[in-house]
Design an enzyme around this catalytic site. Sequence first.
Site, PDB file in Angstrom:
ATOM      1  N   CYS A   1      20.092  -4.386  45.632  1.00 32.22           N
ATOM      2  CA  CYS A   1      19.256  -5.565  45.392  1.00 32.22           C
ATOM      3  C   CYS A   1      18.055  -5.635  46.338  1.00 32.22           C
ATOM      4  CB  CYS A   1      20.066  -6.851  45.541  1.00 32.22           C
ATOM      5  SG  CYS A   1      21.188  -7.175  44.173  1.00 32.22           S
ATOM      6  N   HIS A   2      18.179  -5.048  47.539  1.00 29.72           N
ATOM      7  CA  HIS A   2      17.114  -5.211  48.532  1.00 29.72           C
ATOM      8  C   HIS A   2      16.332  -3.938  48.809  1.00 29.72           C
ATOM      9  CE1 HIS A   2      17.660  -9.418  49.482  1.00 29.72           C
ATOM     10  NE2 HIS A   2      18.964  -9.237  49.402  1.00 29.72           N
TER      11      HIS A   2
ATOM     12  N   ARG B   1      18.630  -9.475  27.634  1.00 24.20           N
ATOM     13  CA  ARG B   1      17.678  -8.771  26.769  1.00 24.20           C
ATOM     14  C   ARG B   1      17.470  -9.420  25.409  1.00 24.20           C
ATOM     15  NH1 ARG B   1      20.792  -4.859  28.730  1.00 24.20           N
ATOM     16  NH2 ARG B   1      20.113  -4.395  30.814  1.00 24.20           N
TER      17      ARG B   1
ATOM     18  N   ASP C   1      25.845   9.199  36.329  1.00 30.06           N
ATOM     19  CA  ASP C   1      25.394   7.926  35.750  1.00 30.06           C
ATOM     20  C   ASP C   1      24.485   8.168  34.547  1.00 30.06           C
ATOM     21  OD1 ASP C   1      24.975   5.223  35.318  1.00 30.06           O
ATOM     22  OD2 ASP C   1      23.513   4.983  36.934  1.00 30.06           O
TER      23      ASP C   1
HETATM   24 CA    CA Z   1      25.173   2.898  35.094  1.00 26.92          CA
END
Ligand code: CA
Length: 713
Positions: free
Chosen positions: A632-633, A142, A326
């Site tokens: 990822c997929h 970033r 999360d």
């Molecule tokens: Ca996380």
Amino acid sequence: MTACCKRFLFLIALVGLVAGCSRDEPPSQTAPADSPAVSAAAGLPDVQWPRHGLNDSETRFSPLADITDANVGKLGLAWYFDYPTARGLEATPLVIDGVIYTTGSWSMVFANDAATGQLLWFYDPQVPRSWAVHGCCDVVNRGLAFDKGRLYFGTLDGRLVSLNAADGSVRWQVQTTDPEWPYTITGAPRVIKGNVIIGNGGAEFGVRGYVSAYNLDSGEMAWRFYTIPGNPQDGFENEALKRAADTWGGGEWWKLGGGGTVWDSMAYDPELNLLYIGVGNGAPWNQQIRSPAGGDNLYLSSIVALNPDDGSYVWHYQTTPGETWDYTATQHMILADIDLGAGTRKVIMQAPKNGFFYVLDRQTGELLSAEAYATVTWATHVDLETGRPVEVAGARYLDGATDLHLPGPIGGHNWHPMSYSPDTGLVYIPAQDAPWVYVTDEEFQYRPGYWNTGTDSRIAALPDDPVARQAVLDTVKGAIIAWDPVAGKPRWRVEHAGPWNGGLLSTAGNLVFQGNAGGQFVAYRADTGERLWSFDAQTGVVAPPISFRLGGVQYIAVVAGWGGSMALVGGEALKAGAIANRSRLLVFRVGGQASLPPAVDKPLVIDPPELTASAEQVAAGFKEFMTYCTFCHGDGAVSGGSTPDLRALTPEKHAMWDAIVLGGMHWQNGMVGFGGVLSKEQSDNIHSFVIDRAIFANKEAGDAAVKVEQVVN
Ligand code: CA
């Protein structure tokens, strides 16, 4: 071949790429009165973008007003630069003394002439491509920090590197993480009082979070602050961690990492001498596994104020006590002085993943207001007396229910920076709704170095049933929300097709700029949200724009290149559809005449081999896919565009399945071999699941085609 020689050859290759970099002609002597040439003649001073968030307060509000709501319609591309990679780009550029510095995929650094786009130098820190498997959210970076001719940035594999800004030569580099643990760095460092401050990521994989300070000159570590306690038997680094340990109920969280990574946001108030860090989620997500007797689990999901001189704790505010979804508090934090009705307050503002917009007194951490900016199902509100959220029954998914939760792990707002305009008094939030179904993974086993959420992501996958699937997709949204932090509500909003749109810039020209998941770079009126101008960026834009003035001309710059976590895992929920990664730095000015080469999209050809596996084998493959592959997929093997769509594998690739998946044949693209983790049978099952998804996709398309014919007939 020596490393130096290799680098030279790569530089030649890059300079070759720059040949494709085009720019508009310099303004002519007879330019009309409102042209940039006249501005240049007026001797307007250069205005830089020297820090990640523009300033210590991280406002991302440009005071430049040469480009306004009146002339933004004439904005055009001044020049562009093609990056040599095709993975996610999330960097905020820095502009200093006529040079624009950006970081790219695999932590590469580029220095371009800010007026012409000419590549001056680049630096590749040679991140081992195999480290990608330890990154939750693409091989992004970033940005950089700058101080006195020196640059600082982190690498995906945990190093902090200092370069000479003049030529990209290395001054020093240090390993900031233990390579035995799956740490990554994707966030930008900040320079504060002689030190460079850097955090790290990896909570999904199981690490213990911390932030460190290194001496600008020597690279020597000055201090380190851990965000969560380690094993109590080893003692505590400080009193703040000793107090925190009392809030971790049972369990052996330190063996699972525990989480609390400081992977993105920071802010600094030099007057109060406070450094603010945003702290991430627990590892694993599921608190029942991490800390089974409950407790707040400090300092997860908190804003923590530190003394930047020694890294000592000053105060904290925890946005999500006992985090189990999360819900990081690593999102962008902005410092401002605003009047909330009883005089001006020094505040810090954040829209963390959990869906509430917080305004805190930044001297004391006192909660001043918290209102929902996104759809929130886990709590009814935040109690201003206790400073705590009031959770709804069932929010902690202890009962195995499969309700949709909002926000999901992607958050009501993710890392994409907001912007605060003191002119409008509004905070512009790149917000979204993206649900998740949290169900405890009853078979959870800690797998060091891989995803460890403690939840069963099969339950969260989009269902095949078209009605049920549409019901989920209907909850998925994206928006720019122009948030009034005084009133605690939005003043306007712009709807997007779906989530994962770019960071924001506001300017004194009454403008807000944002790129989006649909591949458009757009300017809006800052006070009303009216759409004024757009540019076809040919790729999804997630990075935030910046503005600078050079030679009397105001420019807008943005790094374009689809990627990041939601772009990888999103599948159909992206809604804007898969979009190719075309990695470029785009720089605009009024009257810019450059243009991009035409974009040619390859059609997705899904032609799978016959499925010979049993339904049980496909189901077993589904479980392994959701554990090892989906992040990822894509959900259901539906690619968001920045990694290969596995449903469209060619017969040749199907034949090479074992060599790629178990053997690691494509490790140089970040696709490591899973031979040490997956058995041949597990790999075969995943293959069967992928073929099943390809057949499903063709069946869906076939049904859709029939439907269209029926309508036509
Ligand atoms: Ca996380």
